[in-house]
Design an enzyme around this catalytic site. Sequence first.
Site, PDB file in Angstrom:
ATOM      1  N   SER A 149       0.829  -1.197   0.000  1.00 29.62           N
ATOM      2  CA  SER A 149       0.000   0.000   0.000  1.00 29.62           C
ATOM      3  C   SER A 149       0.872   1.259   0.000  1.00 29.62           C
ATOM      4  O   SER A 149       1.666   1.458  -0.921  1.00 29.62           O
ATOM      5  CB  SER A 149      -0.955  -0.043   1.195  1.00 29.62           C
ATOM      6  N   ASP A 226     -10.080  -5.007  -4.205  1.00 28.69           N
ATOM      7  CA  ASP A 226      -9.513  -3.972  -3.333  1.00 28.69           C
ATOM      8  C   ASP A 226     -10.433  -2.749  -3.364  1.00 28.69           C
ATOM      9  O   ASP A 226     -10.696  -2.180  -4.425  1.00 28.69           O
ATOM     10  CB  ASP A 226      -8.111  -3.607  -3.835  1.00 28.69           C
ATOM     11  N   HIS A 260      -7.616  -5.623   0.030  1.00 27.27           N
ATOM     12  CA  HIS A 260      -6.386  -4.894   0.375  1.00 27.27           C
ATOM     13  C   HIS A 260      -5.719  -5.426   1.642  1.00 27.27           C
ATOM     14  O   HIS A 260      -4.644  -4.978   2.000  1.00 27.27           O
ATOM     15  CB  HIS A 260      -6.738  -3.413   0.572  1.00 27.27           C
TER      16      HIS A 260
END
Length: 283
Positions: A149, A226, A260
Amino acid sequence: MAFTIEESFASFGGKMLKLSHESTVNNCKMNLNLYLPHQYFDPDHKEQLPVLLFLSGLNSTPDNISEKAYVPPSANKYGFAVILPDTSPRLEDERLKNGIGAGMYLDATQEPWSKNFHMYSYILKDLLPSIRKEYTKLNLDRMSICGHSMGGMGALIIYLRNPVLFKSCSAFAPLTHPIGVKNGQKYFKLFLGADESKWTNYDPSCLIKHYDGPKRPILIHQGTSDQGIKDLIPEYFLEASKGTKLDGLIHLKYAEGYDHAYYFVSTFVPEQCEFHAKYLGLS
């Protein structure tokens, strides 16, 4: 000694160390985790061990990856150590609250963050040299970088600006074009000010256009479910690579149905570690 061992845990045959040290770059105490595989403690293993630098995401600590990503099994399999920095200083100052856990792997120029929030320089000019000096059985000349991320963004930034320092680069769901999305713009304006010309120094999709390092692939995993994929825009990074030295070398792998979270990260850690092991000369 530069580092204080706050805690030590046996893990998958090696040890996970929770460390702290006084940073001369961030002007404060910094935390990190360091995983040492079983080869580090084997008296018959004379060769220095390669290193994987793993950067965490927004609002995370070194413990997120340490406890949820299951990197140690692969580290032991191939024989590399893992450095897990924090994502920002942890200062008890109300003025800094928007930056805690959100250092963005850049060097802040705006008050009040400019005194302590220099995560880009901290990693390169403070953390890694200190590790090299104190943990002499580690070989930081054989080092790879990855992240998740915001940490994936950080891995891309640091690699694209310093390719000769790393043998390979990968990322899980990285923020690839922060100046093109609201959340990235928020933190860049906060840390770097309103002059957008300074933001491009920390935007992977801008940096790749000027990349002049080795022609090695970059591996990216991205979950199709995600919830933040519209902000991560991996396809933009792929498009930005066209016509550059890395054209055709961005291996973007979509993971059907994954989001995610760390269920996603832990699923593909073995594949990314195998990728790095190849370029570290371990497989």
